[in-house]
Scaffold this motif. Sequence first.
Motif, PDB file in Angstrom:
ATOM      1  N   VAL A 598     -21.160 107.313 -59.531  1.00  0.00           N
ATOM      2  CA  VAL A 598     -20.068 106.987 -60.442  1.00  0.00           C
ATOM      3  C   VAL A 598     -20.080 108.079 -61.500  1.00  0.00           C
ATOM      4  CG1 VAL A 598     -19.151 105.321 -62.081  1.00  0.00           C
ATOM      5  CG2 VAL A 598     -20.300 104.531 -59.999  1.00  0.00           C
ATOM      6  N   LYS A 599     -18.992 108.848 -61.581  1.00  0.00           N
ATOM      7  CA  LYS A 599     -18.948 110.017 -62.445  1.00  0.00           C
ATOM      8  C   LYS A 599     -18.027 109.795 -63.635  1.00  0.00           C
ATOM      9  CE  LYS A 599     -19.643 113.064 -58.445  1.00  0.00           C
ATOM     10  NZ  LYS A 599     -19.119 114.237 -57.693  1.00  0.00           N
ATOM     11  N   ALA A 600     -18.241 110.599 -64.659  1.00  0.00           N
ATOM     12  CA  ALA A 600     -17.382 110.542 -65.839  1.00  0.00           C
ATOM     13  C   ALA A 600     -15.983 111.035 -65.471  1.00  0.00           C
ATOM     14  CB  ALA A 600     -17.959 111.401 -66.958  1.00  0.00           C
ATOM     15  N   PRO A 601     -14.938 110.242 -65.721  1.00  0.00           N
ATOM     16  CA  PRO A 601     -13.583 110.670 -65.353  1.00  0.00           C
ATOM     17  C   PRO A 601     -13.011 111.724 -66.289  1.00  0.00           C
ATOM     18  CG  PRO A 601     -13.509 108.559 -66.468  1.00  0.00           C
ATOM     19  CD  PRO A 601     -14.971 108.897 -66.300  1.00  0.00           C
ATOM     20  N   MET A 602     -13.647 111.929 -67.453  1.00  0.00           N
ATOM     21  CA  MET A 602     -13.188 112.945 -68.398  1.00  0.00           C
ATOM     22  C   MET A 602     -14.332 113.219 -69.369  1.00  0.00           C
ATOM     23  SD  MET A 602     -12.259 109.754 -69.283  1.00  0.00           S
ATOM     24  CE  MET A 602     -12.763 108.685 -70.623  1.00  0.00           C
ATOM     25  N   HIS A 603     -14.209 114.278 -70.157  1.00  0.00           N
ATOM     26  CA  HIS A 603     -15.182 114.548 -71.197  1.00  0.00           C
ATOM     27  C   HIS A 603     -15.135 113.413 -72.218  1.00  0.00           C
ATOM     28  CE1 HIS A 603     -14.784 118.527 -69.443  1.00  0.00           C
ATOM     29  NE2 HIS A 603     -15.849 118.913 -70.106  1.00  0.00           N
ATOM     30  N   GLY A 604     -16.304 112.968 -72.662  1.00  0.00           N
ATOM     31  CA  GLY A 604     -16.315 111.900 -73.637  1.00  0.00           C
ATOM     32  C   GLY A 604     -17.727 111.463 -73.969  1.00  0.00           C
ATOM     33  N   ALA A 628     -13.243 108.366 -74.974  1.00  0.00           N
ATOM     34  CA  ALA A 628     -12.709 109.703 -75.212  1.00  0.00           C
ATOM     35  C   ALA A 628     -11.419 109.572 -75.992  1.00  0.00           C
ATOM     36  CB  ALA A 628     -12.456 110.434 -73.899  1.00  0.00           C
ATOM     37  N   MET A 629     -11.245 110.436 -76.967  1.00  0.00           N
ATOM     38  CA  MET A 629     -10.021 110.473 -77.763  1.00  0.00           C
ATOM     39  C   MET A 629      -9.671 109.095 -78.314  1.00  0.00           C
ATOM     40  SD  MET A 629      -7.817 113.142 -75.478  1.00  0.00           S
ATOM     41  CE  MET A 629      -8.303 114.874 -75.347  1.00  0.00           C
ATOM     42  N   LYS A 630     -10.699 108.408 -78.826  1.00  0.00           N
ATOM     43  CA  LYS A 630     -10.573 107.134 -79.525  1.00  0.00           C
ATOM     44  C   LYS A 630     -10.276 105.940 -78.615  1.00  0.00           C
ATOM     45  CE  LYS A 630      -8.859 109.164 -83.849  1.00  0.00           C
ATOM     46  NZ  LYS A 630      -7.830 109.071 -84.889  1.00  0.00           N
ATOM     47  N   MET A 631     -10.268 106.134 -77.302  1.00  0.00           N
ATOM     48  CA  MET A 631      -9.981 105.034 -76.389  1.00  0.00           C
ATOM     49  C   MET A 631     -11.135 104.846 -75.421  1.00  0.00           C
ATOM     50  SD  MET A 631      -7.075 103.966 -77.458  1.00  0.00           S
ATOM     51  CE  MET A 631      -6.582 102.823 -76.160  1.00  0.00           C
ATOM     52  N   GLU A 632     -11.345 103.579 -74.996  1.00  0.00           N
ATOM     53  CA  GLU A 632     -12.408 103.258 -74.059  1.00  0.00           C
ATOM     54  C   GLU A 632     -11.873 103.175 -72.635  1.00  0.00           C
ATOM     55  OE1 GLU A 632     -14.477  99.737 -75.150  1.00  0.00           O
ATOM     56  OE2 GLU A 632     -15.602 100.709 -76.762  1.00  0.00           O
ATOM     57  N   HIS A 633     -12.718 103.594 -71.678  1.00  0.00           N
ATOM     58  CA  HIS A 633     -12.358 103.563 -70.268  1.00  0.00           C
ATOM     59  C   HIS A 633     -13.523 102.964 -69.488  1.00  0.00           C
ATOM     60  CE1 HIS A 633      -8.950 106.237 -71.178  1.00  0.00           C
ATOM     61  NE2 HIS A 633      -9.793 106.768 -72.041  1.00  0.00           N
ATOM     62  N   ALA A 634     -13.235 101.879 -68.769  1.00  0.00           N
ATOM     63  CA  ALA A 634     -14.277 101.189 -68.006  1.00  0.00           C
ATOM     64  C   ALA A 634     -14.515 101.890 -66.676  1.00  0.00           C
ATOM     65  CB  ALA A 634     -13.871  99.737 -67.772  1.00  0.00           C
ATOM     66  N   LEU A 635     -15.786 102.035 -66.299  1.00  0.00           N
ATOM     67  CA  LEU A 635     -16.167 102.593 -65.007  1.00  0.00           C
ATOM     68  C   LEU A 635     -16.578 101.443 -64.099  1.00  0.00           C
ATOM     69  CD1 LEU A 635     -18.277 105.686 -66.133  1.00  0.00           C
ATOM     70  CD2 LEU A 635     -15.807 105.472 -65.837  1.00  0.00           C
ATOM     71  N   LEU A 636     -15.947 101.344 -62.935  1.00  0.00           N
ATOM     72  CA  LEU A 636     -16.157 100.231 -62.023  1.00  0.00           C
ATOM     73  C   LEU A 636     -16.913 100.681 -60.786  1.00  0.00           C
ATOM     74  CD1 LEU A 636     -12.581  98.653 -62.203  1.00  0.00           C
ATOM     75  CD2 LEU A 636     -14.534  98.266 -63.728  1.00  0.00           C
ATOM     76  N   ILE A 646     -29.766 105.523 -63.244  1.00  0.00           N
ATOM     77  CA  ILE A 646     -28.913 105.680 -64.422  1.00  0.00           C
ATOM     78  C   ILE A 646     -29.168 107.094 -64.936  1.00  0.00           C
ATOM     79  CG2 ILE A 646     -28.274 104.835 -66.695  1.00  0.00           C
ATOM     80  CD1 ILE A 646     -27.824 102.781 -64.535  1.00  0.00           C
ATOM     81  N   ALA A 647     -28.174 107.970 -64.813  1.00  0.00           N
ATOM     82  CA  ALA A 647     -28.400 109.389 -65.049  1.00  0.00           C
ATOM     83  C   ALA A 647     -28.084 109.834 -66.473  1.00  0.00           C
ATOM     84  CB  ALA A 647     -27.572 110.215 -64.066  1.00  0.00           C
ATOM     85  N   ALA A 648     -27.607 108.942 -67.324  1.00  0.00           N
ATOM     86  CA  ALA A 648     -27.289 109.313 -68.706  1.00  0.00           C
ATOM     87  C   ALA A 648     -27.550 108.122 -69.618  1.00  0.00           C
ATOM     88  CB  ALA A 648     -25.844 109.774 -68.830  1.00  0.00           C
ATOM     89  N   GLU A 649     -27.914 108.415 -70.844  1.00  0.00           N
ATOM     90  CA  GLU A 649     -28.217 107.373 -71.815  1.00  0.00           C
ATOM     91  C   GLU A 649     -26.996 107.060 -72.671  1.00  0.00           C
ATOM     92  OE1 GLU A 649     -31.001 105.636 -72.209  1.00  0.00           O
ATOM     93  OE2 GLU A 649     -31.988 106.672 -70.546  1.00  0.00           O
ATOM     94  N   PRO A 650     -26.795 105.795 -73.040  1.00  0.00           N
ATOM     95  CA  PRO A 650     -25.699 105.463 -73.951  1.00  0.00           C
ATOM     96  C   PRO A 650     -25.802 106.285 -75.235  1.00  0.00           C
ATOM     97  CG  PRO A 650     -26.626 103.473 -73.000  1.00  0.00           C
ATOM     98  CD  PRO A 650     -27.528 104.592 -72.586  1.00  0.00           C
ATOM     99  N   GLY A 651     -24.645 106.758 -75.693  1.00  0.00           N
ATOM    100  CA  GLY A 651     -24.601 107.610 -76.868  1.00  0.00           C
ATOM    101  C   GLY A 651     -24.495 109.081 -76.544  1.00  0.00           C
ATOM    102  N   ALA A 652     -24.731 109.440 -75.272  1.00  0.00           N
ATOM    103  CA  ALA A 652     -24.697 110.843 -74.876  1.00  0.00           C
ATOM    104  C   ALA A 652     -23.263 111.317 -74.654  1.00  0.00           C
ATOM    105  CB  ALA A 652     -25.518 111.053 -73.608  1.00  0.00           C
ATOM    106  N   GLN A 653     -22.996 112.570 -75.011  1.00  0.00           N
ATOM    107  CA  GLN A 653     -21.731 113.209 -74.652  1.00  0.00           C
ATOM    108  C   GLN A 653     -21.821 113.649 -73.199  1.00  0.00           C
ATOM    109  OE1 GLN A 653     -18.828 113.723 -76.337  1.00  0.00           O
ATOM    110  NE2 GLN A 653     -19.575 112.579 -78.107  1.00  0.00           N
ATOM    111  N   VAL A 654     -20.801 113.339 -72.404  1.00  0.00           N
ATOM    112  CA  VAL A 654     -20.829 113.654 -70.978  1.00  0.00           C
ATOM    113  C   VAL A 654     -19.611 114.484 -70.612  1.00  0.00           C
ATOM    114  CG1 VAL A 654     -22.174 111.621 -70.359  1.00  0.00           C
ATOM    115  CG2 VAL A 654     -19.688 111.470 -70.396  1.00  0.00           C
ATOM    116  N   ALA A 655     -19.804 115.396 -69.666  1.00  0.00           N
ATOM    117  CA  ALA A 655     -18.715 116.258 -69.213  1.00  0.00           C
ATOM    118  C   ALA A 655     -17.943 115.581 -68.091  1.00  0.00           C
ATOM    119  CB  ALA A 655     -19.264 117.593 -68.733  1.00  0.00           C
TER     120      ALA A 655
END
Length: 667
Positions: A598-604, A628-636, A646-655
């Motif tokens: 499950v990958k990040a759909p955008m920088h955020g 990203a850009m003040k809006m939340e996006h759920a990953l399903l 789990i490859a990233a920690e909450p709070g991290a900036q992801v590409a």
Amino acid sequence: MLESVLIANRGEIACRIIRTAERLGLRTIAVYSEADADALFVKMADEAYLIGPASARESYLRIDRIIEVAKQSRAASIHPGYGFLSERAEFAEACAQNGIAFIGPPASAISAMGLKDAAKALVQKAGVPVVPGYHGTRQEVDFLRGAADEVGYPVLIKAVAGGGGKGMKRVETPADFDAALESAQREAQNAFGDPRVLIEKYILSPRHIEIQIFADGHGNVVHLFERDCSLQRRHQKVIEEAPAPGMTPEMRAIMGKAAVEAARAVGYVGAGTVEFIADGREGLHPDRFYFMEMNTRLQVEHPVTEAITGLDLVELQFRVASGERLPFAQDDLVIKGHAVEARLYAEDPEKEFLPSTGKLWALDFPESENIRIDTGVQTGDEVTPFYDPMIAKVIAHAPTREEALAALAHALGETLVAGPKTNVTFLKKLCEADGFKAGRFDTGFIDRNLNMLGAVPQETDPEAVRLGALRLVEAFIDTENYRSLMRHDSSSSPWEHHDAFQLSGARRQGLPVEVDGERTDVILEWSRSGQDQGNVDLAAFWGSGVSRALDHDMSADMENFVLTDDGVIVLRNGRQTRVSLYDPFNVDLEHLNAGNSVKAPMHGKLVAVFVTPGERVEKGQRLAIVEAMKMEHALLAPMDGEVAEIAAEPGAQVAEGARLIVLKTEE
């Protein structure tokens, strides 16, 4: 008049304030984050000061730092724009305590109207109807869930201190309530520093109509008519217009009077907007509208009001803050024509309007007497994931609504933007939609017409791929060799050309490319034509068709091709197709063989993860949240399976494309 102003904001609103301030002779002072060091508003201001890192909470929301800069620069006033600190009473109070004029209402008015629950109670006492719901202070999950049950679904969860669609969630069923509440509270905390919410009944066929008010410090309060902001997506306005279609003089008078009285009740000074929701099932009626909230600031859509009144609202703000009286009374104001504004965003309508970031390789707007452009970016700027994704506001003004919509549609069609994906074609189709043009619309119009508006996944444009490949040949592959062929240079040796030379037949070779990030091959064909076989034709084959070089210098056609550092962006039929040379050595090792990722759909920013390694999940289950850009996006979850990593920690900036969660399935 004030001598100077510090603009405690960024982007297009900072640029817009600077333009009026300069015309009035004010010294302009900008503050900026590290991400905005090269921004247009920083260059436009007379002075500019760095106030912190990219995160808004560490820069544009730092009251102490902004006041420090205001004192250091000897700013006579501070204009907060909209968003950020514009509706924070403590900011207005800090300005007053330090002898700095706040370009806005007094802190007491912000406190009274800034919180939706308190504002509703205030206007309800004045006899203004409000939307049924719970507007109290209790915030326990069980209590709010019970309040929603009592109100009846569908309901709206709304941030008490919110605005701009942040912290607002529509909930259709009780099963969805808890997740929506959690998301609304988190968005509200991140955007406004206040997680509290209220619960309201969702009005069917709602029309969002707001009244622009203005007040001076001498007791004069007027309204500058209404704006219709019903074309929305995710509770954010997309197209706004003034006056509202179908508005009667009787209803305008009633709503205007209610807005003025609300402003008087709190001793309001400056520009403000009173927002109403109207039941539009049978048109607009004076007994079918409800107070929603008051925005104690300038609105994003203020240009349409300026267009139909001939006023500069920012100038009026400066004059009122300087102690001047309003230069007109209510009876002096008249509506002149019709105005429509479209918000041009860096987002991809074909991918559920996900924010899109990156460099603006090209940005150009049409010039016309009846078109106004408000923007804070220019060609070469970066659209970052840290702030609102707006690129520009495009505003049309004409004698009639029909003419204004036609002018706006034409301007959007002439707008050139390449780099991040945008909603420019989506906006054009909105302006041309029959239902909207006929005035048959409400806040659900966009959601009901996504297919018609092209806001669904589209097939790759084969012609764009082929033309992009041809442009790549000229721009990146042995350019001088290609030009010599097109010049019919037959004197040089065929062995010196990289054109798939062979002894007979057309010369063909495969060109490995990436199309919007996907690897593919385009077949190039060189052939001779003409009576003396002196002409060289270059063709590209991809899919079921063929395209040929348009002329000897395709770079002259800049309306269709925009070069980037590694390829070309093809602009065709309102869509962008990015074609670049494939580099076999540029391998993303981190994401290799990550088919179950499950990958990040955008920088955020990864703000929450709801699963742990070893946990079983079902397809469609909510796994994480990226902001990203003040809006939340759920990953399903894309499948049933088990969380392997789990490859990233909450709070991290992801590409964009970064692996966040890895699933494994039973073999």
